[in-house]
Design a protein around this motif. Structure first.
Motif, PDB file in Angstrom:
ATOM      1  N   VAL A 314      87.979  34.214  35.293  1.00  0.00           N
ATOM      2  CA  VAL A 314      86.918  34.768  36.137  1.00  0.00           C
ATOM      3  C   VAL A 314      85.888  35.439  35.235  1.00  0.00           C
ATOM      4  O   VAL A 314      86.206  35.864  34.119  1.00  0.00           O
ATOM      5  CB  VAL A 314      87.463  35.787  37.167  1.00  0.00           C
ATOM      6  N   PRO A 315      84.629  35.556  35.683  1.00  0.00           N
ATOM      7  CA  PRO A 315      83.609  36.230  34.858  1.00  0.00           C
ATOM      8  C   PRO A 315      83.959  37.696  34.639  1.00  0.00           C
ATOM      9  O   PRO A 315      84.562  38.335  35.507  1.00  0.00           O
ATOM     10  CB  PRO A 315      82.335  36.093  35.698  1.00  0.00           C
ATOM     11  N   GLU A 316      83.577  38.219  33.474  1.00  0.00           N
ATOM     12  CA  GLU A 316      83.827  39.638  33.212  1.00  0.00           C
ATOM     13  C   GLU A 316      82.930  40.526  34.062  1.00  0.00           C
ATOM     14  O   GLU A 316      83.369  41.567  34.544  1.00  0.00           O
ATOM     15  CB  GLU A 316      83.625  39.952  31.720  1.00  0.00           C
ATOM     16  N   LEU A 317      81.667  40.130  34.258  1.00  0.00           N
ATOM     17  CA  LEU A 317      80.731  40.961  35.015  1.00  0.00           C
ATOM     18  C   LEU A 317      79.959  40.099  35.997  1.00  0.00           C
ATOM     19  O   LEU A 317      79.320  39.120  35.607  1.00  0.00           O
ATOM     20  CB  LEU A 317      79.757  41.673  34.074  1.00  0.00           C
ATOM     21  N   THR A 318      80.023  40.473  37.278  1.00  0.00           N
ATOM     22  CA  THR A 318      79.264  39.794  38.322  1.00  0.00           C
ATOM     23  C   THR A 318      78.369  40.834  38.990  1.00  0.00           C
ATOM     24  O   THR A 318      78.869  41.783  39.608  1.00  0.00           O
ATOM     25  CB  THR A 318      80.180  39.164  39.376  1.00  0.00           C
ATOM     26  N   LEU A 319      77.051  40.659  38.855  1.00  0.00           N
ATOM     27  CA  LEU A 319      76.091  41.557  39.482  1.00  0.00           C
ATOM     28  C   LEU A 319      75.333  40.784  40.555  1.00  0.00           C
ATOM     29  O   LEU A 319      74.689  39.772  40.259  1.00  0.00           O
ATOM     30  CB  LEU A 319      75.109  42.123  38.458  1.00  0.00           C
ATOM     31  N   LEU A 320      75.415  41.267  41.796  1.00  0.00           N
ATOM     32  CA  LEU A 320      74.714  40.610  42.888  1.00  0.00           C
ATOM     33  C   LEU A 320      73.256  41.070  42.903  1.00  0.00           C
ATOM     34  O   LEU A 320      72.985  42.274  42.847  1.00  0.00           O
ATOM     35  CB  LEU A 320      75.376  40.938  44.216  1.00  0.00           C
ATOM     36  N   PRO A 321      72.303  40.153  42.973  1.00  0.00           N
ATOM     37  CA  PRO A 321      70.893  40.553  42.985  1.00  0.00           C
ATOM     38  C   PRO A 321      70.535  41.252  44.285  1.00  0.00           C
ATOM     39  O   PRO A 321      70.991  40.847  45.360  1.00  0.00           O
ATOM     40  CB  PRO A 321      70.144  39.223  42.844  1.00  0.00           C
ATOM     41  N   PRO A 322      69.732  42.322  44.231  1.00  0.00           N
ATOM     42  CA  PRO A 322      69.369  43.044  45.452  1.00  0.00           C
ATOM     43  C   PRO A 322      68.334  42.268  46.258  1.00  0.00           C
ATOM     44  O   PRO A 322      67.536  41.507  45.708  1.00  0.00           O
ATOM     45  CB  PRO A 322      68.775  44.352  44.925  1.00  0.00           C
ATOM     46  N   ALA A 323      68.357  42.491  47.570  1.00  0.00           N
ATOM     47  CA  ALA A 323      67.356  41.900  48.466  1.00  0.00           C
ATOM     48  C   ALA A 323      66.784  43.015  49.324  1.00  0.00           C
ATOM     49  O   ALA A 323      67.528  43.806  49.920  1.00  0.00           O
ATOM     50  CB  ALA A 323      67.993  40.826  49.345  1.00  0.00           C
ATOM     51  N   LEU A 324      65.457  43.095  49.381  1.00  0.00           N
ATOM     52  CA  LEU A 324      64.792  44.135  50.168  1.00  0.00           C
ATOM     53  C   LEU A 324      64.210  43.517  51.437  1.00  0.00           C
ATOM     54  O   LEU A 324      63.511  42.508  51.381  1.00  0.00           O
ATOM     55  CB  LEU A 324      63.684  44.802  49.350  1.00  0.00           C
ATOM     56  N   THR A 325      64.524  44.141  52.572  1.00  0.00           N
ATOM     57  CA  THR A 325      63.965  43.733  53.855  1.00  0.00           C
ATOM     58  C   THR A 325      62.934  44.766  54.288  1.00  0.00           C
ATOM     59  O   THR A 325      63.260  45.949  54.457  1.00  0.00           O
ATOM     60  CB  THR A 325      65.063  43.618  54.933  1.00  0.00           C
ATOM     61  N   ALA A 326      61.681  44.343  54.421  1.00  0.00           N
ATOM     62  CA  ALA A 326      60.611  45.254  54.852  1.00  0.00           C
ATOM     63  C   ALA A 326      60.658  45.407  56.367  1.00  0.00           C
ATOM     64  O   ALA A 326      60.678  44.421  57.102  1.00  0.00           O
ATOM     65  CB  ALA A 326      59.261  44.726  54.410  1.00  0.00           C
ATOM     66  N   ARG A 327      60.680  46.671  56.818  1.00  0.00           N
ATOM     67  CA  ARG A 327      60.670  46.948  58.259  1.00  0.00           C
ATOM     68  C   ARG A 327      59.576  47.986  58.534  1.00  0.00           C
ATOM     69  O   ARG A 327      58.624  48.102  57.781  1.00  0.00           O
ATOM     70  CB  ARG A 327      62.050  47.424  58.720  1.00  0.00           C
ATOM     71  N   GLY A 328      59.716  48.725  59.615  1.00  0.00           N
ATOM     72  CA  GLY A 328      58.630  49.578  60.069  1.00  0.00           C
ATOM     73  C   GLY A 328      58.417  50.866  59.318  1.00  0.00           C
ATOM     74  O   GLY A 328      57.427  51.562  59.565  1.00  0.00           O
ATOM     75  N   SER A 329      59.298  51.227  58.388  1.00  0.00           N
ATOM     76  CA  SER A 329      59.176  52.539  57.737  1.00  0.00           C
ATOM     77  C   SER A 329      58.304  52.531  56.500  1.00  0.00           C
ATOM     78  O   SER A 329      58.075  53.585  55.904  1.00  0.00           O
ATOM     79  CB  SER A 329      60.568  53.056  57.352  1.00  0.00           C
ATOM     80  N   SER A 330      57.810  51.377  56.077  1.00  0.00           N
ATOM     81  CA  SER A 330      56.962  51.341  54.882  1.00  0.00           C
ATOM     82  C   SER A 330      55.652  50.625  55.195  1.00  0.00           C
ATOM     83  O   SER A 330      55.639  49.596  55.869  1.00  0.00           O
ATOM     84  CB  SER A 330      57.671  50.639  53.715  1.00  0.00           C
TER      85      SER A 330
END
Length: 338
Positions: A314-330
């Motif tokens: 198995v891989p030593e390091l697995t980093l999941l890429p972040p996903a940003l969802t824009a909603r009404g607060s920005s």
């Protein structure tokens, strides 16, 4: 319930023969093995968990080491725990939950007890004192999070450095020039917990890269602490127009505080949170957010452990890429917020 005796009678062999076929402890002729396996399938026989454990010299139990330390938000931790338990059951394993903060001694005790086959370790610090022992334990382990020196370990996490940067980029793209990170309680930073430190690093680096002001502050889990922190930020930085929040328990109080201080969201203050989607979606307004993929991370941790138990790589390091969802607060800053 179908028993091993029922399988033996259906296949026309001795009960011991069925046991040998299932355990692999003795050589059985291909014809007899196939006859037993056909009977197992036809009757829907499932070996008793204890019998399987004896045959394989495994307990079929995984340990989830989840110390409940000061400053940690238990509901978030339990999302990871639920994912670990659910995935473990897919592989016919149970989970032993360990919540005491026993450090290296606790891991050694569990490893020597023969109660579990492998470990999932949470709340990982940059300089985690458990790491040297994990490398020496006679059983596989997977960390949810990763220390500064992760060589020789298997680690899985969200890429929190990229998550912090993504929040800054989102607000900077909207035109915000002064941003603050409302982070975890001080105790979490003092322990140098990996996810909090990496978010701070990503936030600070992105602020420099985008040429915006980036202010970082911890925040405790009480309404009074949120009020005091926000009042101080606005007093010292009156042009502040964007907040990044990595502290799920303060989200509700923070919205109340901003209303009390006459700051509209998003017209006067834009918010982006690093939190679960359901938390972001039940706020008014709904929060722009980077989700924490607890279910995916927990599942990957267990799948990696099972692969290691079966001798797979198995891989030593697995980093999941972040996903940003824009909603009404920005949104874009108004004249007041500039």
């Amino acid at each position: 319930m179908v028993t091993i005796g029922d399988v033996a009678r259906h296949a026309g062999v001795a009960t011991s023969t069925v046991s040998y076929v299932l355990s692999g402890k003795r050589t059985i002729s291909p014809d007899t093995r196939e006859r037993v396996q056909r009977s197992v399938r036809a009757l829907g026989y499932r070996p008793n968990a204890s019998a399987r454990a004896l045959a394989s010299q495994r307990s079929n139990v995984l340990a989830l080491v989840m110390p409940l330390r000061t400053g940690m938000h238990v509901p978030v931790m339990m999302q990871f725990a639920a994912a670990v338990v659910t995935t473990a059951r897919r592989f016919d394993h149970d989970v032993l939950l360990l919540t005491a903060d026993e450090g290296p001694d606790g891991l050694e005790r569990v490893a020597q007890s023969a109660l579990v086959d492998a470990l999932v370790v949470m709340d990982v610090e940059l300089h985690d004192e458990r790491v040297p022992g994990l490398r020496e334990l006679p059983m596989p382990s997977v960390l949810i999070g990763y220390p500064e020196h992760a060589d020789g370990l298997t680690c899985i996490d969200l890429d929190f450095t990229a998550a912090g940067a993504l929040c800054v980029d989102h607000l900077a793209d909207l035109g915000h020039r002064s941003l603050a990170l409302l982070g975890t309680p001080s105790a979490v930073y003092e322990r140098q917990t990996g996810f909090a430190q990496r978010t701070l690093t990503g936030f600070a680096a992105a602020a420099v890269r985008r040429g915006v002001q980036g202010i970082e502050t911890p925040c405790e889990h009480t309404f009074d602490a949120v009020l005091h922190t926000v009042e101080g930020l606005l007093r010292e930085h009156p042009d502040l127009s964007g907040l990044v929040v990595q502290n799920e328990p303060i989200i509700g109080p923070l919205l109340d505080v901003l209303r009390r201080l006459g700051r509209r969201v998003p017209e006067d203050m834009s918010l982006v949170a690093i939190c679960a989607d359901d938390v972001a979606e039940r706020q008014v307004p709904q929060l722009s957010s980077v989700t924490i993929p607890a279910e995916q991370i927990g599942a990957l941790a267990v799948e990696s452990l099972i692969a290691k138990l079966e001798g797979g790589a198995v891989p030593e390091l697995t980093l999941l890429p972040p996903a940003l969802t824009a909603r009404g607060s920005s949104g874009r800053p108004t004249d007041r917020a500039r």
